[in-house]
Design a protein around this motif. Structure first.
Motif, PDB file in Angstrom:
ATOM      1  N   ILE A 261       0.896  -1.310  -0.062  1.00  0.00           N
ATOM      2  CA  ILE A 261      -0.025   0.051   0.182  1.00  0.00           C
ATOM      3  C   ILE A 261       0.853   1.409  -0.058  1.00  0.00           C
ATOM      4  CG2 ILE A 261      -1.793   1.538   1.384  1.00  0.00           C
ATOM      5  CD1 ILE A 261      -3.133  -1.167   0.146  1.00  0.00           C
ATOM      6  N   MET A 262       0.620   2.154  -1.126  1.00  0.00           N
ATOM      7  CA  MET A 262       1.346   3.405  -0.889  1.00  0.00           C
ATOM      8  C   MET A 262       0.316   4.376  -0.163  1.00  0.00           C
ATOM      9  SD  MET A 262       4.183   2.764  -2.699  1.00  0.00           S
ATOM     10  CE  MET A 262       4.740   4.329  -2.874  1.00  0.00           C
ATOM     11  N   ILE A 263       0.903   5.097   0.540  1.00  0.00           N
ATOM     12  CA  ILE A 263      -0.029   5.959   1.383  1.00  0.00           C
ATOM     13  C   ILE A 263       0.545   7.429   1.239  1.00  0.00           C
ATOM     14  CG2 ILE A 263      -1.088   6.603   3.694  1.00  0.00           C
ATOM     15  CD1 ILE A 263      -0.081   3.604   4.407  1.00  0.00           C
ATOM     16  N   PRO A 264      -0.114   8.220   0.557  1.00  0.00           N
ATOM     17  CA  PRO A 264       0.505   9.639   0.240  1.00  0.00           C
ATOM     18  C   PRO A 264       0.277  10.539   1.409  1.00  0.00           C
ATOM     19  CG  PRO A 264      -1.354   9.049  -1.255  1.00  0.00           C
ATOM     20  CD  PRO A 264      -1.547   7.957  -0.132  1.00  0.00           C
ATOM     21  N   PRO A 265       1.129  11.600   1.626  1.00  0.00           N
ATOM     22  CA  PRO A 265       1.327  12.408   2.665  1.00  0.00           C
ATOM     23  C   PRO A 265      -0.156  13.323   2.859  1.00  0.00           C
ATOM     24  CG  PRO A 265       2.810  12.821   0.935  1.00  0.00           C
ATOM     25  CD  PRO A 265       2.029  11.994   0.495  1.00  0.00           C
ATOM     26  N   GLU A 266      -0.616  13.421   3.984  1.00  0.00           N
ATOM     27  CA  GLU A 266      -1.764  13.916   4.458  1.00  0.00           C
ATOM     28  C   GLU A 266      -2.996  13.135   4.346  1.00  0.00           C
ATOM     29  OE1 GLU A 266      -1.543  17.121   5.978  1.00  0.00           O
ATOM     30  OE2 GLU A 266       0.784  17.344   5.562  1.00  0.00           O
ATOM     31  N   VAL A 267      -2.919  11.977   4.277  1.00  0.00           N
ATOM     32  CA  VAL A 267      -4.303  11.004   4.144  1.00  0.00           C
ATOM     33  C   VAL A 267      -4.214  10.271   5.273  1.00  0.00           C
ATOM     34  CG1 VAL A 267      -4.939   8.781   2.840  1.00  0.00           C
ATOM     35  CG2 VAL A 267      -3.599  10.597   1.319  1.00  0.00           C
ATOM     36  N   LYS A 268      -5.451  10.678   5.966  1.00  0.00           N
ATOM     37  CA  LYS A 268      -6.068   9.926   6.830  1.00  0.00           C
ATOM     38  C   LYS A 268      -6.385   8.519   6.778  1.00  0.00           C
ATOM     39  CE  LYS A 268      -9.028  10.694  11.213  1.00  0.00           C
ATOM     40  NZ  LYS A 268     -10.362  11.474  11.403  1.00  0.00           N
ATOM     41  N   HIS A 269      -5.908   7.475   7.383  1.00  0.00           N
ATOM     42  CA  HIS A 269      -6.180   6.049   7.381  1.00  0.00           C
ATOM     43  C   HIS A 269      -5.885   5.415   8.645  1.00  0.00           C
ATOM     44  CE1 HIS A 269      -1.920   6.437   7.142  1.00  0.00           C
ATOM     45  NE2 HIS A 269      -1.847   5.196   7.227  1.00  0.00           N
ATOM     46  N   TRP A 270      -6.128   3.974   8.628  1.00  0.00           N
ATOM     47  CA  TRP A 270      -5.721   3.076   9.413  1.00  0.00           C
ATOM     48  C   TRP A 270      -5.669   1.859   8.909  1.00  0.00           C
ATOM     49  CZ3 TRP A 270      -8.588  -1.043  11.010  1.00  0.00           C
ATOM     50  CH2 TRP A 270     -10.048  -1.166  10.684  1.00  0.00           C
ATOM     51  N   HIS A 271      -5.061   0.924   9.775  1.00  0.00           N
ATOM     52  CA  HIS A 271      -4.638  -0.217   9.284  1.00  0.00           C
ATOM     53  C   HIS A 271      -4.432  -1.085  10.561  1.00  0.00           C
ATOM     54  CE1 HIS A 271      -0.686   1.649   9.552  1.00  0.00           C
ATOM     55  NE2 HIS A 271      -0.269   0.373  10.141  1.00  0.00           N
TER      56      HIS A 271
ATOM     57  N   PRO B 234      11.717  10.577   3.885  1.00  0.00           N
ATOM     58  CA  PRO B 234      12.003  11.759   4.645  1.00  0.00           C
ATOM     59  C   PRO B 234      11.638  12.873   3.715  1.00  0.00           C
ATOM     60  CG  PRO B 234      14.096  10.679   3.925  1.00  0.00           C
ATOM     61  CD  PRO B 234      13.014   9.867   3.572  1.00  0.00           C
ATOM     62  N   GLY B 235      11.136  14.102   4.372  1.00  0.00           N
ATOM     63  CA  GLY B 235      10.973  15.293   3.595  1.00  0.00           C
ATOM     64  C   GLY B 235      11.108  16.276   4.856  1.00  0.00           C
ATOM     65  N   GLU B 236      10.821  17.640   4.373  1.00  0.00           N
ATOM     66  CA  GLU B 236      10.665  18.636   5.279  1.00  0.00           C
ATOM     67  C   GLU B 236       9.579  18.854   6.099  1.00  0.00           C
ATOM     68  OE1 GLU B 236      12.208  22.066   3.345  1.00  0.00           O
ATOM     69  OE2 GLU B 236      13.647  21.119   2.339  1.00  0.00           O
ATOM     70  N   ASN B 237       9.623  19.174   7.112  1.00  0.00           N
ATOM     71  CA  ASN B 237       8.362  19.404   8.225  1.00  0.00           C
ATOM     72  C   ASN B 237       7.412  18.399   8.247  1.00  0.00           C
ATOM     73  OD1 ASN B 237       9.138  22.090   8.507  1.00  0.00           O
ATOM     74  ND2 ASN B 237       8.278  22.763   6.665  1.00  0.00           N
TER      75      ASN B 237
END
Length: 74
Positions: free
Chosen positions: A26-36, A52-55
């Protein structure tokens, strides 16, 4: 996220649940609310790889309710 053993669910807010089995990716993009988590009759193991990324931050949200969890099929 890579499912390594057992069976589980990935649920992204506003979308249909995805059944997970060993080898599922599963690829989970940034800012996506999810659970597993594990299916009712199984356990679930996974590897999560974070790019890794900024902020960046990981935010734990509210617990999944029994009602929401129990709606999932087998």
């Amino acid at each position: 996220m890579i499912c390594t053993a057992g069976e589980g669910w990935y649920v992204q807010e506003g979308k249909e649940p995805v059944s997970l089995k060993p080898g599922s990716v599963i690829m989970i993009p940034p800012e996506v609310k999810h659970w597993h988590g594990a299916k009712k009759d199984s356990w679930f193991s996974h590897i999560a790889i974070e790019v890794p990324g900024e902020n960046c931050k990981n935010e734990w949200c509210e617990a999944v309710s029994d009602e929401e969890y129990n709606k999932l099929g087998d």
